[in-house]
Design a protein around this motif. Structure first.
Motif, mmCIF file in Angstrom:
data_model
loop_
_atom_site.group_PDB
_atom_site.id
_atom_site.type_symbol
_atom_site.label_atom_id
_atom_site.label_comp_id
_atom_site.label_asym_id
_atom_site.label_seq_id
_atom_site.Cartn_x
_atom_site.Cartn_y
_atom_site.Cartn_z
ATOM 1 N N VAL A 16 62.246 68.947 2.014
ATOM 2 C CA VAL A 16 60.875 68.480 1.908
ATOM 3 C C VAL A 16 60.003 69.668 1.503
ATOM 4 O O VAL A 16 60.421 70.818 1.556
ATOM 5 N N THR A 17 58.799 69.361 1.099
ATOM 6 C CA THR A 17 57.808 70.385 0.776
ATOM 7 C C THR A 17 56.606 70.187 1.674
ATOM 8 O O THR A 17 56.123 69.064 1.827
ATOM 9 N N MET A 18 56.153 71.276 2.283
ATOM 10 C CA MET A 18 54.919 71.240 3.054
ATOM 11 C C MET A 18 53.833 71.866 2.191
ATOM 12 O O MET A 18 53.960 72.998 1.742
ATOM 13 N N MET A 19 52.774 71.092 1.934
ATOM 14 C CA MET A 19 51.634 71.584 1.173
ATOM 15 C C MET A 19 50.535 71.905 2.181
ATOM 16 O O MET A 19 50.132 71.062 2.969
ATOM 17 N N VAL A 20 50.092 73.162 2.165
ATOM 18 C CA VAL A 20 49.054 73.618 3.083
ATOM 19 C C VAL A 20 47.877 74.110 2.262
ATOM 20 O O VAL A 20 48.038 74.943 1.370
ATOM 21 N N GLU B 162 58.616 82.311 9.172
ATOM 22 C CA GLU B 162 57.282 82.892 9.021
ATOM 23 C C GLU B 162 56.867 82.718 7.558
ATOM 24 O O GLU B 162 57.678 82.918 6.654
ATOM 25 N N VAL B 163 55.607 82.334 7.332
ATOM 26 C CA VAL B 163 55.131 82.102 5.970
ATOM 27 C C VAL B 163 53.794 82.799 5.758
ATOM 28 O O VAL B 163 53.052 83.044 6.709
ATOM 29 N N SER B 164 53.509 83.116 4.506
ATOM 30 C CA SER B 164 52.213 83.669 4.113
ATOM 31 C C SER B 164 51.511 82.653 3.234
ATOM 32 O O SER B 164 52.101 82.141 2.278
ATOM 33 N N LEU B 165 50.266 82.357 3.568
ATOM 34 C CA LEU B 165 49.477 81.401 2.799
ATOM 35 C C LEU B 165 48.457 82.143 1.966
ATOM 36 O O LEU B 165 47.865 83.123 2.417
ATOM 37 N N GLN B 166 48.268 81.675 0.759
ATOM 38 C CA GLN B 166 47.225 82.194 -0.117
ATOM 39 C C GLN B 166 46.016 81.274 -0.016
ATOM 40 O O GLN B 166 46.146 80.106 0.360
ATOM 41 N N LYS B 167 44.855 81.774 -0.346
ATOM 42 C CA LYS B 167 43.667 80.927 -0.387
ATOM 43 C C LYS B 167 43.908 79.807 -1.389
ATOM 44 O O LYS B 167 44.404 80.047 -2.490
ATOM 45 N N GLY B 168 43.620 78.584 -0.989
ATOM 46 C CA GLY B 168 43.894 77.419 -1.827
ATOM 47 C C GLY B 168 45.163 76.728 -1.353
ATOM 48 O O GLY B 168 45.517 76.798 -0.178
ATOM 49 N N SER B 169 45.878 76.083 -2.261
ATOM 50 C CA SER B 169 47.088 75.328 -1.910
ATOM 51 C C SER B 169 48.335 76.199 -1.984
ATOM 52 O O SER B 169 48.508 76.950 -2.934
ATOM 53 N N THR B 170 49.181 76.071 -0.978
ATOM 54 C CA THR B 170 50.476 76.741 -0.961
ATOM 55 C C THR B 170 51.542 75.689 -0.688
ATOM 56 O O THR B 170 51.417 74.914 0.262
ATOM 57 N N ASN B 171 52.566 75.623 -1.540
ATOM 58 C CA ASN B 171 53.692 74.717 -1.337
ATOM 59 C C ASN B 171 54.850 75.491 -0.728
ATOM 60 O O ASN B 171 55.277 76.500 -1.277
ATOM 61 N N ILE B 172 55.354 75.002 0.409
ATOM 62 C CA ILE B 172 56.417 75.679 1.137
ATOM 63 C C ILE B 172 57.635 74.763 1.193
ATOM 64 O O ILE B 172 57.570 73.693 1.812
ATOM 65 N N PRO B 173 58.752 75.143 0.552
ATOM 66 C CA PRO B 173 59.960 74.314 0.647
ATOM 67 C C PRO B 173 60.600 74.461 2.029
ATOM 68 O O PRO B 173 60.661 75.565 2.579
ATOM 69 N N ILE B 174 61.047 73.337 2.577
ATOM 70 C CA ILE B 174 61.715 73.331 3.881
ATOM 71 C C ILE B 174 63.067 72.661 3.700
ATOM 72 O O ILE B 174 63.142 71.488 3.324
ATOM 73 N N ARG B 175 64.125 73.429 3.960
ATOM 74 C CA ARG B 175 65.493 72.929 3.752
ATOM 75 C C ARG B 175 65.969 72.157 4.983
ATOM 76 O O ARG B 175 66.054 72.723 6.065
ATOM 77 N N LEU B 176 66.277 70.882 4.776
ATOM 78 C CA LEU B 176 66.810 70.042 5.840
ATOM 79 C C LEU B 176 68.243 69.618 5.573
ATOM 80 O O LEU B 176 68.809 68.834 6.330
ATOM 81 N N HIS B 177 68.850 70.132 4.494
ATOM 82 C CA HIS B 177 70.197 69.699 4.099
ATOM 83 C C HIS B 177 71.228 69.855 5.205
ATOM 84 O O HIS B 177 72.096 69.018 5.366
ATOM 85 N N GLY B 178 71.178 70.915 5.977
ATOM 86 C CA GLY B 178 72.197 71.152 6.993
ATOM 87 C C GLY B 178 71.984 70.396 8.288
ATOM 88 O O GLY B 178 72.799 70.492 9.197
ATOM 89 N N LEU B 179 70.904 69.617 8.373
ATOM 90 C CA LEU B 179 70.591 68.905 9.612
ATOM 91 C C LEU B 179 71.109 67.469 9.564
ATOM 92 O O LEU B 179 71.182 66.859 8.502
#
Length: 82
Positions: free
Chosen positions: A13-17, A41-58
């Motif tokens: 999935v992708t988390m958009m923050v 741990e993630v770093s966010l930039q000002k504006g939109s940041t898309n963060i991929p989250i791997r769930l394949h192994g779950l």
């Protein structure tokens, strides 16, 4: 604002923050038993940041994705992995 897609998913999935400033945060994926299955741990930039989250192994099931920032604010999203 925060959104997670696609939901339901059969893999990743992708988390958009959206953030008003540069900041750091943490993402946790928690199963229905309350066990932390993944943490990053993630770093966010000002504006939109898309963060991929791997769930394949779950295993298939319902998971809670928790985003928390350095100030202690948290946001949760439920995701169904099929």
């Amino acid at each position: 604002s925060i959104s997670v897609y696609p939901n339901p998913t059969n893999g990743d999935v992708t988390m958009m923050v959206y953030s008003f400033e540069n900041r750091s945060g943490r993402i946790q994926v928690v199963n229905v038993l309350g066990q932390v299955m993944m943490q990053e741990e993630v770093s966010l930039q000002k504006g939109s940041t898309n963060i991929p989250i791997r769930l394949h192994g779950l295993s298939n099931g319902l998971y809670t994705i928790i985003f928390s920032d350095a100030s202690g604010k948290t946001h949760t999203e439920k995701v169904l992995k099929q």
